[in-house]
Scaffold this motif. Structure first.
Motif, PDB file in Angstrom:
ATOM      1  N   ILE A 349      49.831   0.205 -18.315  1.00 25.78           N
ATOM      2  CA  ILE A 349      49.279   1.212 -19.225  1.00 25.78           C
ATOM      3  C   ILE A 349      50.360   2.241 -19.510  1.00 25.78           C
ATOM      4  O   ILE A 349      50.797   2.957 -18.607  1.00 25.78           O
ATOM      5  CB  ILE A 349      48.042   1.915 -18.625  1.00 25.78           C
ATOM      6  CG1 ILE A 349      47.093   0.894 -17.981  1.00 25.78           C
ATOM      7  CG2 ILE A 349      47.342   2.754 -19.692  1.00 25.78           C
ATOM      8  CD1 ILE A 349      46.535  -0.130 -18.910  1.00 25.78           C
ATOM      9  N   PRO A 350      50.835   2.353 -20.758  1.00 26.44           N
ATOM     10  CA  PRO A 350      51.901   3.307 -21.079  1.00 26.44           C
ATOM     11  C   PRO A 350      51.362   4.729 -21.206  1.00 26.44           C
ATOM     12  O   PRO A 350      50.138   4.934 -21.320  1.00 26.44           O
ATOM     13  CB  PRO A 350      52.431   2.791 -22.423  1.00 26.44           C
ATOM     14  CG  PRO A 350      51.242   2.148 -23.059  1.00 26.44           C
ATOM     15  CD  PRO A 350      50.428   1.552 -21.938  1.00 26.44           C
ATOM     16  N   PRO A 351      52.224   5.724 -21.234  1.00 25.48           N
ATOM     17  CA  PRO A 351      51.765   7.127 -21.341  1.00 25.48           C
ATOM     18  C   PRO A 351      51.095   7.441 -22.679  1.00 25.48           C
ATOM     19  O   PRO A 351      50.422   8.459 -22.793  1.00 25.48           O
ATOM     20  CB  PRO A 351      53.052   7.940 -21.162  1.00 25.48           C
ATOM     21  CG  PRO A 351      54.166   6.987 -21.440  1.00 25.48           C
ATOM     22  CD  PRO A 351      53.684   5.643 -21.040  1.00 25.48           C
ATOM     23  N   THR A 352      51.278   6.559 -23.671  1.00 24.32           N
ATOM     24  CA  THR A 352      50.638   6.799 -24.970  1.00 24.32           C
ATOM     25  C   THR A 352      49.166   6.416 -24.977  1.00 24.32           C
ATOM     26  O   THR A 352      48.438   6.775 -25.898  1.00 24.32           O
ATOM     27  CB  THR A 352      51.348   5.978 -26.066  1.00 24.32           C
ATOM     28  OG1 THR A 352      51.385   4.605 -25.650  1.00 24.32           O
ATOM     29  CG2 THR A 352      52.754   6.479 -26.291  1.00 24.32           C
ATOM     30  N   ARG A 353      48.722   5.669 -23.960  1.00 25.67           N
ATOM     31  CA  ARG A 353      47.365   5.133 -23.957  1.00 25.67           C
ATOM     32  C   ARG A 353      46.489   5.818 -22.907  1.00 25.67           C
ATOM     33  O   ARG A 353      45.982   5.195 -21.983  1.00 25.67           O
ATOM     34  CB  ARG A 353      47.391   3.619 -23.739  1.00 25.67           C
ATOM     35  CG  ARG A 353      48.047   2.820 -24.863  1.00 25.67           C
ATOM     36  CD  ARG A 353      47.331   3.008 -26.195  1.00 25.67           C
ATOM     37  NE  ARG A 353      45.918   2.687 -26.112  1.00 25.67           N
ATOM     38  CZ  ARG A 353      45.426   1.468 -26.239  1.00 25.67           C
ATOM     39  NH1 ARG A 353      46.228   0.444 -26.494  1.00 25.67           N
ATOM     40  NH2 ARG A 353      44.134   1.254 -26.149  1.00 25.67           N
ATOM     41  N   SER A 354      46.295   7.117 -23.069  1.00 27.05           N
ATOM     42  CA  SER A 354      45.428   7.860 -22.155  1.00 27.05           C
ATOM     43  C   SER A 354      43.974   7.454 -22.317  1.00 27.05           C
ATOM     44  O   SER A 354      43.128   7.813 -21.492  1.00 27.05           O
ATOM     45  CB  SER A 354      45.576   9.366 -22.388  1.00 27.05           C
ATOM     46  OG  SER A 354      45.248   9.689 -23.729  1.00 27.05           O
ATOM     47  N   ASP A 355      43.656   6.705 -23.392  1.00 21.82           N
ATOM     48  CA  ASP A 355      42.282   6.265 -23.614  1.00 21.82           C
ATOM     49  C   ASP A 355      41.886   5.119 -22.694  1.00 21.82           C
ATOM     50  O   ASP A 355      40.698   4.829 -22.542  1.00 21.82           O
ATOM     51  CB  ASP A 355      42.103   5.820 -25.063  1.00 21.82           C
ATOM     52  CG  ASP A 355      43.038   4.663 -25.431  1.00 21.82           C
ATOM     53  OD1 ASP A 355      44.263   4.862 -25.372  1.00 21.82           O
ATOM     54  OD2 ASP A 355      42.539   3.573 -25.768  1.00 21.82           O
ATOM     55  N   VAL A 356      42.869   4.456 -22.061  1.00 22.77           N
ATOM     56  CA  VAL A 356      42.570   3.336 -21.165  1.00 22.77           C
ATOM     57  C   VAL A 356      42.283   3.902 -19.777  1.00 22.77           C
ATOM     58  O   VAL A 356      43.187   4.303 -19.047  1.00 22.77           O
ATOM     59  CB  VAL A 356      43.727   2.322 -21.119  1.00 22.77           C
ATOM     60  CG1 VAL A 356      43.393   1.179 -20.165  1.00 22.77           C
ATOM     61  CG2 VAL A 356      44.004   1.774 -22.515  1.00 22.77           C
ATOM     62  N   ILE A 357      41.006   3.935 -19.419  1.00 16.87           N
ATOM     63  CA  ILE A 357      40.581   4.515 -18.144  1.00 16.87           C
ATOM     64  C   ILE A 357      40.061   3.442 -17.199  1.00 16.87           C
ATOM     65  O   ILE A 357      40.227   3.529 -15.992  1.00 16.87           O
ATOM     66  CB  ILE A 357      39.488   5.577 -18.393  1.00 16.87           C
ATOM     67  CG1 ILE A 357      40.033   6.675 -19.321  1.00 16.87           C
ATOM     68  CG2 ILE A 357      38.987   6.195 -17.090  1.00 16.87           C
ATOM     69  CD1 ILE A 357      38.965   7.648 -19.795  1.00 16.87           C
TER      70      ILE A 357
END
Length: 586
Positions: A349-357
């Protein structure tokens, strides 16, 4: 859903090919987006302000694209193009790196005074960035989109960007009385104190919406450089001294707020989107942030993390049958680098994808990459027979028959004031097991109702000009405290009816009770039947109140309301009421 406006020519230039409008619409759908509108600046102004105002406006075609509210990485042209290129496998997901400068990193010192207003701050530096007019406009627009979205209109986070070459560290984030803050704000010609600034911006169509965040605070947050130059007074305005221009080469970015997690997310999004224009692409220079307790943290975090899933989980959840290698490839197309490790798939999970919880978020991306239209319609393996909840079925049946009895149904608010359920009914709020709202926005919505009666009485009060008699009822839930429940409260379905006329009409309400019991096939009498018994209740007139028993269990009361109760609800005629619990009949 946020809407991102991008120029058609710049978008296709960045994508490296031309699309027809229909082709691009289809591409957006495949990627989980929606092409909302094809327009131009001139058309927008003409539609909103008239053709006269639109003269001289640009005719360049704009695509307005609806983006999911949690996809902060798609709120600008850079992120949108990057996502689409990786999705179409024309580019690889970039690797974002935090680098240390050749000398000492810049420092941002947070003082303890900020605790009273906005305690958190994070920062980073974009070194050797190359701006064009289009890039600069996108940079500013992304900040505004983030402010309106994840930053909750600057209430949680405020972003400040500065030309690093015009200021010098160490930077200090502190809070001072508004009269002690003096600086020249952005695009102004003279210096103002913070007090005068608040007055100045009360008439500003853009900034006036943010004044309420700090205007009632004893101190205002402010950021200084080592020479005492004001960088910004978050969340209102930046200083004019450090404003960025097309000639800016090094950008100092600070995010202050009340939510540290959101501040870190916002900082990560800004630097990852625009670090591609740095001399060394996708690198961000770190900044040391020193907290009041002496703790030092390095920002931006640019944290990568891994999640482990199985192809079986994806296949079952989405309704497909793909191999682990195929699932990993689909996730990689969604900017989630994935690798098959034995029976599992390791997803980065990259830092751009904060939506992936959660793993479900990964499953959703796999479904998008597979294509919703490609999922085959199948019949469920398990057959069930749907049925209405018994409580709701009983409620619907009673509603129809009460209406047939000449009563009109009302729907009132589930929240009310403490006065409505206590003082106005002649009771003490401390004796009522009501669920209280922790931070009520208005005095009208302080507690969850424990009885339906106040709502009906307020309805009568708002309809006093209607011809008499007024016969109203409501069947709905009240909320009662219950320590045996995991949330500490439970819903209780109740029936309440009132008769409002020049005479109390107790016989009408009593007759309605008899009709309800007839419908429920409960006969009058002791034991298995129903009966009423004289009772004392401050809400009702003395000697005109009865408690209702069904199968020797109390289910409610009926009677003539006390004159004081009637006057407190600003009505003038006598009124009779019935209030019972219908869950007892299930």
């Amino acid at each position: 859903m946020p809407t991102v406006s991008v120029r058609k020519d710049l978008l296709f230039q960045a994508l490296g090919r031309e699309y027809t409008d229909d082709e691009f619409d289809e591409l957006c759908f495949e990627f989980g987006l929606e092409l909302d509108e094809i327009t131009s600046e001139k058309e927008i102004i003409s539609r909103e302000q008239g053709e006269v105002k639109s003269e001289g406006a640009s005719d360049i075609i704009l695509y307005k694209i609806d983006v999911p509210a949690n996809r902060y990485d798609l709120l600008c042209l850079e992120g949108l193009v990057r996502g689409l290129q990786v999705f179409k496998e024309r580019a690889l997901t970039p690797r974002y790196r935090r680098v240390c400068p050749s000398g000492n990193p810049h420092r941002l010192i947070i003082t303890e005074e900020t605790v009273a207003v906005r305690p958190h701050a994070v920062a980073a530096v974009l070194r050797n960035i190359a701006f064009t007019q289009e890039r600069y406009d996108s940079f500013i627009e992304l900040q505004e989109k983030l402010h309106q979205n994840v930053c909750r209109k600057r209430a949680l986070v405020a972003i400040g960007t500065h030309d690093l070459d015009t200021i010098s560290g160490v930077f200090t984030y502190t809070a001072k009385p508004p009269g002690d803050i003096l600086f020249k704000p952005l695009n102004q010609t003279k210096e103002y104190t913070a007090i005068k600034l608040m007055s100045l911006y009360k008439s500003d169509s853009h900034l006036r919406h943010y004044l309420h965040i700090i205007e009632d605070k004893p101190v205002f947050p402010v950021i200084y450089d080592s020479n005492g130059i004001v960088l910004s007074m978050p969340p209102i305005i930046n200083g004019d001294h450090s404003k960025i221009t097309l000639n800016t080469k090094n950008v100092f970015i600070e995010c202050t707020g009340t939510d540290l997690t959101k501040a870190k997310t916002v900082l990560d999004i800004i630097v990852t989107m625009f670090s591609e224009y740095c001399k060394e692409p996708f690198t961000v220079e770190e900044v040391e942030v020193v907290y009041p307790d002496g703790k030092t943290l390095i920002y931006p975090e640019l944290a990568y993390r891994t999640e482990t899933i199985t192809a079986d989980f994806i296949n079952k959840a989405v309704g497909i049958n793909e191999s682990a290698e195929s699932v990993a490839q689909m996730l990689t197309r969604m900017c989630l680098r994935s690798e098959v490790m034995g029976d599992h798939i390791q997803v980065e999970i990259p830092p751009t994808r904060s939506d992936v919880i959660h793993a479900c978020d990964i499953m959703e991306d796999a479904a998008i990459a597979y294509g919703f239209n490609n999922i085959i319609h199948t019949t469920p393996h398990t057959y069930t027979v749907s049925n209405q909840l018994p409580l709701n079925k009983l409620t619907e049946l009673l509603r129809h028959d009460l209406a047939a009895s000449g009563f009109t149904e009302a729907l009132t608010f589930a929240l009310c004031s403490q006065e409505d359920i206590a003082d106005k009914l002649g009771k003490n709020i401390t004796d009522i097991e009501a669920v209280h709202i922790a931070n009520p926005k208005t005095a009208e919505f302080q507690v969850a109702r424990t009885t339906l009666l106040p709502g009906l009485l307020k309805t009568v009060g708002a309809n006093k000009k209607m011809p008499l008699p007024l016969k109203l009822f409501e069947i709905s839930d009240v909320v009662l405290k219950d320590e045996s429940k995991d949330v500490g409260a439970r819903n209780n379905r109740r029936l309440c009816a009132i008769f409002y006329n020049k005479t109390p009409g107790f016989e009408v309400i009593h007759g309605l009770l008899d009709r309800i019991m007839q419908l429920l096939e409960v006969k009058p009498g002791q034991g298995e039947g129903y009966r009423i018994q004289s009772a004392s209740d401050a809400t009702y007139f003395p000697g005109r109140c009865a408690e209702i028993f069904v199968r020797d269990k109390s289910i409610g009361r009926l009677g003539v309301l006390h004159p004081d109760v009637i006057s407190r609800f600003e009505i003038t005629m006598p009124c009779s009421a019935l209030d019972i619990d219908i869950e007892h009949f299930l």
